[in-house]
Structures are given as C-alpha cells and as structure tokens.
Design a protein around this motif. Sequence first.
Motif, PDB file in Angstrom:
ATOM      1  N   ASP A  67      47.067  35.269  47.355  1.00 28.69           N
ATOM      2  CA  ASP A  67      45.800  34.527  47.230  1.00 28.69           C
ATOM      3  C   ASP A  67      44.604  35.444  47.499  1.00 28.69           C
ATOM      4  O   ASP A  67      43.586  35.369  46.811  1.00 28.69           O
ATOM      5  N   TRP A 122      44.076  37.663  44.595  1.00 31.78           N
ATOM      6  CA  TRP A 122      43.472  36.900  43.487  1.00 31.78           C
ATOM      7  C   TRP A 122      41.966  36.736  43.710  1.00 31.78           C
ATOM      8  O   TRP A 122      41.173  36.828  42.775  1.00 31.78           O
ATOM      9  N   LEU A 123      41.594  36.543  44.966  1.00 32.37           N
ATOM     10  CA  LEU A 123      40.169  36.399  45.271  1.00 32.37           C
ATOM     11  C   LEU A 123      39.426  37.722  45.087  1.00 32.37           C
ATOM     12  O   LEU A 123      38.202  37.744  45.030  1.00 32.37           O
ATOM     13  N   ILE A 166      44.031  27.400  47.788  1.00 32.36           N
ATOM     14  CA  ILE A 166      43.502  28.397  46.851  1.00 32.36           C
ATOM     15  C   ILE A 166      44.465  28.518  45.658  1.00 32.36           C
ATOM     16  O   ILE A 166      44.045  28.642  44.509  1.00 32.36           O
ATOM     17  N   ALA A 167      45.757  28.454  45.960  1.00 31.94           N
ATOM     18  CA  ALA A 167      46.755  28.526  44.873  1.00 31.94           C
ATOM     19  C   ALA A 167      46.593  27.345  43.907  1.00 31.94           C
ATOM     20  O   ALA A 167      46.753  27.507  42.691  1.00 31.94           O
ATOM     21  N   LYS A 222      36.632  25.542  31.949  1.00 36.72           N
ATOM     22  CA  LYS A 222      37.675  26.413  32.503  1.00 36.72           C
ATOM     23  C   LYS A 222      38.003  27.445  31.430  1.00 36.72           C
ATOM     24  O   LYS A 222      37.861  27.159  30.230  1.00 36.72           O
ATOM     25  N   GLU A 235      37.984  30.039  38.250  1.00 40.15           N
ATOM     26  CA  GLU A 235      37.718  31.468  38.390  1.00 40.15           C
ATOM     27  C   GLU A 235      37.741  31.838  39.871  1.00 40.15           C
ATOM     28  O   GLU A 235      37.112  31.144  40.684  1.00 40.15           O
ATOM     29  N   PRO A 236      38.402  32.954  40.213  1.00 42.38           N
ATOM     30  CA  PRO A 236      38.400  33.355  41.628  1.00 42.38           C
ATOM     31  C   PRO A 236      36.987  33.557  42.179  1.00 42.38           C
ATOM     32  O   PRO A 236      36.715  33.234  43.326  1.00 42.38           O
ATOM     33  N   ASN A 282      31.636  27.380  38.201  1.00 44.53           N
ATOM     34  CA  ASN A 282      32.740  27.915  37.406  1.00 44.53           C
ATOM     35  C   ASN A 282      32.326  28.025  35.928  1.00 44.53           C
ATOM     36  O   ASN A 282      32.537  29.051  35.284  1.00 44.53           O
ATOM     37  N   TYR A 288      43.783  25.849  43.153  1.00 38.72           N
ATOM     38  CA  TYR A 288      42.632  26.149  42.294  1.00 38.72           C
ATOM     39  C   TYR A 288      43.008  27.157  41.215  1.00 38.72           C
ATOM     40  O   TYR A 288      42.569  27.065  40.078  1.00 38.72           O
ATOM     41  N   ARG A 289      43.820  28.149  41.618  1.00 41.55           N
ATOM     42  CA  ARG A 289      44.247  29.151  40.646  1.00 41.55           C
ATOM     43  C   ARG A 289      45.016  28.458  39.522  1.00 41.55           C
ATOM     44  O   ARG A 289      44.766  28.681  38.338  1.00 41.55           O
ATOM     45  N   GLU A 290      45.950  27.582  39.920  1.00 40.05           N
ATOM     46  CA  GLU A 290      46.762  26.911  38.900  1.00 40.05           C
ATOM     47  C   GLU A 290      45.926  25.987  38.028  1.00 40.05           C
ATOM     48  O   GLU A 290      46.223  25.783  36.858  1.00 40.05           O
TER      49      GLU A 290
END
Length: 442
Positions: free
Chosen positions: A60, A63-64, A250-251, A346, A259-260, A310, A253-255
């Motif tokens: 995570d 990714w950030l 956070i994971a 997105k 955007e990080p 975003n 949001y990623r899925e």
Amino acid sequence: MSVTVRWAPSPTGRIHLGNARPALLNWFFARRHGGKYVLRMDDTDWARSTREFADGIEVDLDWLGVKPDLLVRQSERTALYDAARDKLIAAGRLYPCYETEEELDRKRARARLLGKPPIYDRAALDLSDEDKARLEAEGRKPHWRFKLDGKPVIFEDLIKGKQTVNTASMSDPVLIRADGSYLYTLPSVVDDIDLAITHVIRGEDHVSNTGTQIEIFEALGGPTPIFGHHNLLTDAQGQGFSKRLGSQSIADYREEGFEPLAVAIMATLTGTSVSVEAFDSLDAIAEKLELSMISHGSARFDPAEFAAVNARLLHAMPYEQAANRLSALGVEGEAGWNLLRENLNKFGDIVEWNELLTGPITPVVADEDREFLALAKAALPPEPWDLTTWGTWTDALKASTGRKGKALFLPLRMALTGRHDGPELKSLIVLLGRTECLARLP
Ligand code: GLU
C-alpha cells in the motif's frame, strides 16, 4: 541536523486513510529536509500482528508512492528491548507487578467509589523479595510497570505548540506483559534512539504517550526527538477511521480504481490550510505543505471532494503519464487520450469512452431529426479535416436549416456518439474522419 523520521504502523489490519496521513506527512517532512524515512513495523503484539498485514502495508505504501530508506520489524529487535529493560530495572524505573486483571478492576472501581482518579496505587513497589517469591510460587507471572516521575513533562510540539503532560495524573504504564511480550511504549523509544530518529510525527492520540515516552528517553539516556502531533482524520460522519470497525482500506481504494495521488491528497491536505487542489505529484505537496499548516481542529474527509480530486487529476494527466496504463487496457493513441480524459471519473472509464473512437457505437436518432441528419450528412465538408471543420459544417447547417443551439448540436452528438454527453465534437470528428462520420449518420 540531518533528519530521520519513521512511520510505525502496527500490522494488525489493512491500512486506511487515517494511517496514510502520518505515513505521508512523515514522507513529506523527510523530502523537505533531505532526510531519511524509516518504515517500522510495530509487530510486538503476537496475537494480532501478521506477516500478511505487514506485507500488505508495504504494498500500500509503495502504491501511494513512498519508498522507505529502511524497513525494520520490532519482532526482530527483541534483544535491544531486553537490554533497555535491564537498564530500567537496574535504575529502579521498571518494577514487577503481580495483580490480575480482576484485581486491577477492583482497585479501579474502589478508587472511583472514593471519588479518586483510577490510578494504579503502586502497591507492587512495597513487595519484598519474599512476597515476590511467594507470588511466583503461586504461579503468577509479573507484568512490568515504568515508574513515572510524576512531574509535568513539557515539550514544544511542531504542530500543536507547547504541550504539558502531567504524568502525576497517570498510572505507571505497563511496558511488558505477563507473557513477556512488550507493549508498544518501550520498543518505540528504544528504536527511536537506536535508529537516531530526529522527529516523531504521529497522531494527536499519542500526546499523553509522549509524556511517558520522554521520561523513558531520559531514563535510557537517549536523545529525545522533536515531536509533532497531527489532528486525526475522521470519516464523513465524524468517526475516526478504524481497522477494527472495517473502515475502507487503501487497498479498497486501489481496487476501486482511485488514483494513489488523489488518496494522498485527501489523506494529507484534509484539515490543513492548504486547499485540496489537484497537485500533480507527491513532491509538489511536499514542497507546499508544512507541519504548521495542519489545523488544530478536526480533519473531516469528504468523499465528494475525493471523487472530484480524482477526476481533476485524470483531466489534467499528460499522455506520457497515462501511456503504460492505457496499453495495459488495450487503449492506444495520444490524441484520443487528450480528447477523452476530461470525461473520466476513474482511469478505467477510458475503456468505455474509447469506444466512441473505435466503435462500434449505436447511433441514437429521433424521428423528428431524420430529415435534419440527412441534410447534415449531405453537407459534410470534404477532407482534409482539421479543428475548423466542425465550425464550417455546423455554420452551413445553421444557415440551411435555421436550427441553432441544442436543436442543432444534440442530434449530431447522439448520431455520432450514441450518447447525450461526452467529448468535444470539434475534435472528435477529426479523429473519426469523414468516412466514419458518414457511416454513423443515418
Ligand atoms: N504503532 C503506533 C501506532 O500505530 C505507532 C505510534 C508512533 O508513531 O509512535 O499508533
């Protein structure tokens, strides 16, 4: 002074926005000062910490956009804590206690009845060696408390200004559990000394811990770092984010395709005097955001603002930055990206929008527009086409049909794209070309 900071998550769950705040604020601080960033896994809680959660935190954080200079795990550093434990015992600052949880509960209840604060009474300090031997023979295992000085601890907080923590109003904190495992407090101080941490930036829920920890820093003879305690992020309802309560991670949001950078912006700029504009990189935030800009009030996360940030990031994203991700989605072409990006909420939306260019689309044609569209088709200018073609075409149609505004443009849009909304037609028709436009018009 060279700066070294650390972010010290407990790997007892997936991290959420509330955790991302100190993760990133420490990173920004390190960037601003050309310092080092240590990722420290606070995994001394054997029962709740797992390697999977620790690995997830690394993913995570990466990714950030944060790359730590060093990773340490407290579970691998027990020898250091044991040495500090022995030093504190020798100095008379760490003492064994044998009360059970129930006995402590009873003491607290009694204190409350007498109108006294429920502070530990230090009865264990009066135990003789024989008492201790007898209790251990009964099978009791000691937990260990740190003997507080009971004086006000005063420190200058980088964010909150001068703070006073009166340790006289606190129970001597337990540093070691009866099973021998360390609670967070001592290992944190030992590591901060050992890793030469200069600044501890963390949530304001740790202010009273800081009082205790400064006493431990001093008892161990280590340099005491500078502290900065930031306000805690809350969700839209004003509730704190919590792993246990299942806050969005956070994971997640990623899925969901966020955007990080949008996550980073919301995690750090909410509750500061810096407006949540679309910064285009972490470095840009690091350059702008100083700890003194963090407000003393609340920091409430706004999901609508998150979605807007975003989208704004995508609308301004240069092709070079998007190219690899586009190829992974099977989408090609800079001109197409530049045209379509302004419609995205997105990143993944680009696949659907790109169908406007690649087709097939289903033209939408209202009966009352058939005649108009037939005229439009006949009036399509000859190639070569450029950005003036749309104006030439629609000016001619305006003159020949008397239509204007929505009555003129919407039927063309619906026929060419099959939808009410979307990218600028002026550019779209150039990318489609005359043959494709002819094919789409009825
Ligand atoms: N593991 C602690 C926490 O997550 C670290 C606090 C600190 O930064 O000292 O709250």
